[in-house]
Each structure stands twice: as C-alpha cells, then as structure tokens.
Design an enzyme around this catalytic site. Sequence first.
Site, mmCIF file in Angstrom:
data_model
loop_
_atom_site.group_PDB
_atom_site.id
_atom_site.type_symbol
_atom_site.label_atom_id
_atom_site.label_comp_id
_atom_site.label_asym_id
_atom_site.label_seq_id
_atom_site.Cartn_x
_atom_site.Cartn_y
_atom_site.Cartn_z
ATOM 1 N N LYS A 1 105.599 65.123 -44.540
ATOM 2 C CA LYS A 1 104.774 64.209 -43.752
ATOM 3 C C LYS A 1 104.017 64.890 -42.624
ATOM 4 O O LYS A 1 103.092 64.305 -42.063
ATOM 5 C CB LYS A 1 105.645 63.080 -43.214
ATOM 6 C CG LYS A 1 105.991 62.078 -44.284
ATOM 7 C CD LYS A 1 104.725 61.381 -44.740
ATOM 8 C CE LYS A 1 105.003 60.418 -45.865
ATOM 9 N NZ LYS A 1 103.798 59.651 -46.194
HETATM 10 C C1 LIG Z 1 111.789 61.515 -47.705
HETATM 11 C C2 LIG Z 1 110.506 61.023 -48.290
HETATM 12 N N1 LIG Z 1 110.323 61.103 -49.598
HETATM 13 C C3 LIG Z 1 109.190 60.689 -50.174
HETATM 14 C C4 LIG Z 1 108.177 60.128 -49.456
HETATM 15 C C5 LIG Z 1 106.951 59.661 -50.182
HETATM 16 O O1 LIG Z 1 105.788 60.363 -49.851
HETATM 17 P P1 LIG Z 1 104.397 59.612 -49.857
HETATM 18 O O2 LIG Z 1 104.449 58.589 -48.759
HETATM 19 O O3 LIG Z 1 103.389 60.660 -49.606
HETATM 20 O O4 LIG Z 1 104.245 58.943 -51.178
HETATM 21 C C6 LIG Z 1 108.333 60.001 -48.084
HETATM 22 C C7 LIG Z 1 107.320 59.340 -47.285
HETATM 23 O O5 LIG Z 1 107.528 58.916 -46.188
HETATM 24 C C8 LIG Z 1 109.522 60.458 -47.487
HETATM 25 O O6 LIG Z 1 109.729 60.354 -46.158
#
Ligand SMILES: Cc1ncc(COP(=O)(O)O)c(C=O)c1O
Length: 474
Positions: A44
């Site tokens: 992020k």
């Molecule tokens: C631990 C974790 N995995 C996966 C994601 C998913 O990523 P995206 O929001 O880019 O789809 C996030 C998003 O906040 C996350 O914090």
Amino acid sequence: MVLYESVIESIGGTPLVRVHQLAAGLRPRVYVKLEYQNPGGSVKDRAALGMIRAAERDGSLRPGGTVVEVTSGNTGVGLALVAAHLGYRAVIFTSSQIAAEKIRLLHAYGAEVRLVDAFVPKGHPDSLGAAADRFVAETPGAWRAGQYDTPANPAAHAESTGPEIWADTGGAVTHFVASAGTGGTISGTGRSLKTLSRGAVRVIAADPAGSSYSGGDGSPKHIEGAGHTVHPEAEEDVWPQSFHLDVVDDYLTVTDREAILIARRAAREDGILLGGSAGTALAAALRLAERLGPDDVVVALAPDSGRNALSTYYDDEWLAERGFVFDDSDAPTLGGLVDAPAPRVATHLTVAEAVARLRLDERDAAAPVLVVYRRSDGEAPIPAADVAGVVALDELRKALAAGAGHDLVREHASLAPPTVGIGRAPDVALAGLDAAHPDWIAASVLRDGRIVGVITRETLVAHSVRSDRLAMAR
Ligand SMILES: Cc1ncc(COP(=O)(O)O)c(C=O)c1O
C-alpha cells in the site's frame, strides 16, 4: 539502486523470491513478490504515494493540507508515512475492532486516528465513510484519498509493480496471481503486464471463499485485505472503481483454511513469512502451477508480511478459538457432539412465519436456534457475524400465543451465543464457557472460522463428567 535520498524514493523495487519447498514437484517456477519490503511494510505504500502525488498535481492537496482516509490497515500506514515525509497532517478513520498495535503504528508516524464504531451498510450516515466525508467537508485543506475509487491507485501499480515484475523476470513471467481488495494492485499490475507482454500474461485473482468478486455471497472471512464483503442488510453490492474487471482472466477461490495453512507452511518450509492475503495468493498460484508446464513462470504478489499476523494466523490459541485445526491428534474434541447443520431461523421472518417453518423435534423445542441474516438461512456453515441473536421455539410459541405473531423474530431474540472452536476438548470448552460466559446455556461451534453447530452446556457437562469417570477408571 540502494542509495535513496528520501524514504519515499525507497518505495517499490521489491524482490521476487523463488518458492522451493512448497513448489517442489511442480513444473513451473513460482515466485513471490515481497511487498512487505516497502518502507511501511506493505504494497500500500505504492498506492499511498501515487494517490498523494496525483492529488498534488490536480490541486486537491496543497501544502499544509490534511490527508484523510478510511482504512483498517496498510493504506493508513502508507499514507501516514508519505504524509509525514511531505509535511501533511494525516487523519485515519478506522473501527475500534482493529488491533491496538495497528493504532500504535499509525500514531508512531504521527497520524491521528478517529475510531468510529457502527456495523451499518456502506453509505449509511453512521458509517466510517460518512464520518470521514463530514470531517473533510468541515476541515479546510482536507482531502480524502478514496483508494476504492481513485484511478491513482491502480495507476501506481501500472507505473511500478508491473514493470518491475516484467524486468526482474526478463519478460519470462507468464502468470500473475494477486488478491483484490480495492483491486488497485491486480488492475494496475495486471494491465501493465498485459501491455508489456502484448496480451500474453494471464492475470488470476486469488479470492477468499465467500467474497462476492468470485461469486460468493459477500459474507465475512478471516483473511484481511483480500476480497469483497457485503453488509448483510445492504441493498446493493457496490464494487470499487479501482478494480478493473476486464484485466482478470480467471478467479481462483481460496478458503481461509487453505490460505492460513499455506502461509504457515511458507514460513516453516521456505522461510518466507507471509500475511494472510499473501497466503491466499500463494495458495492459488500453487494450485494454478499444477496444471502448467516447465516454461511457465508464475508470480504471486505478497501484499504484507506475517509480522502483522503473529497474534492471528500464526497464533495457535487464536486458531483454536475459531476452530482451525491443523494437526490430526486423536484427542477428544467437540466434533462428535454437535448437531449439524446448526438450527437457524432468518431475521426477516415474523414470529408466526418462524413457528410455522421451524421443523424441530418436540424434544428440541427449548433448544437454542440461531437467528441469522437471510443469506445464511440455508444449510451452509454460518459466519459468526451473520448471527443476530438466539431464540427457542418455545419462546416463539409463547410470543405467538400472546398475540405477537406479526413481530419480527429478531425482536424476541437474545444476544448471539459465545463461540467455541471445534477442536477443543469438552472440559476445556466448558471451563472457557464457565469463565467468560457463566449465564450462557449454549455455544456456537466454529470449524474453520464458521459456525457448524450449537452445543449446549448440558451436553458439555454430561460429556465432561463422562470423560472424568473414564479418566478415573484408567
Ligand atoms: C494485506 C492486504 N492484502 C491485500 C490487499 C488488496 O490490495 P488492493 O487493495 O490493491 O486490491 C490489501 C489492501 O489493502 C491489503 O492490505
């Protein structure tokens, strides 16, 4: 590059690491992209930097401004660190359900944290999002990042994550696997890999079982960050605009159990400490690799590290409480003692309808029946958050006799019973119930994080006494 003139320059450029033990016997090479090596510990950081830079460019964020976002985790940390470096104030709206450590982490970067507690559908005036919007409206210079809908989120990945994977594999990558929360990672990275490979790279979304992205009912799951949940009383399921569905070639669903198991195995067998959604992605990548050939190169994206999950997926007690059992010991458990499927009645029924529909043996008229939201009114295991209360047929009959037949069932329900993991020994479950919930006559039994049955205190007592006697006889 190893010399950076600022912390934000060190965002990105994360390593691709080959998985050996877990991929043993598979023909393709399988790699994980370790996004936890970003300075804020997750993927992020990329989106946070991209969103802030885009807002500076379009003038919605100016010097001295305030960065605002609703997030329970990694996005908040990313925004807090970028805001700290660039001199903005950061205000993060989140629920008090989040771990105290996460709040401390945000405070460490100087962010302010506003806790809002309301289990309401998206868009409701009491929701976290509504609270953040009111704050932005009342605060001069405030700007809400809006990770779910801003094009700057996927764009950050199209500019950095995708090109890095392409370059680091020398253009050999054939499959990209990632989970989707906002969808920013998979959309931006997937789009860029497709462009760079002239459409050859296949993009696979690893989706938690139950997530509505891959056709589930949107019920809650234990893996954080990945997938899409829907409030049980929401009228519509609104998907984020950051998720570009046309980029995804295929979806693979992964249960909480499988994701946790793979994450734990990756730590112990490959020395790679993955967060839960990384476990989801790697589990899907390994399943996918079973049907691929020796020229294929599979890249799974690991959004964060298992350090964020030491008190959850890596904690035996946390797992036992939720009924995740990974060893095959023959110690006594609640397994043989619960009546499955759990007896249930839907919240939207009236008392009269519920009495007519509940087909219970007369002996069970006083037994606890779970009052569940409509989507859990089948025979499948129930997510604990979908239980609105508990009631007995006898109580409903009494209410009907007293002229309350038109009331909704939930108006006559008591609070949802406590939960206990299915792998517990009966005497351990009873001691837990006695200590924490002495007034409860029953508990819901969880297997792999979902309720599979209800057990009464009476059954536990009877069984504990019996095992005591057996122990004495031995
Ligand atoms: C631990 C974790 N995995 C996966 C994601 C998913 O990523 P995206 O929001 O880019 O789809 C996030 C998003 O906040 C996350 O914090």
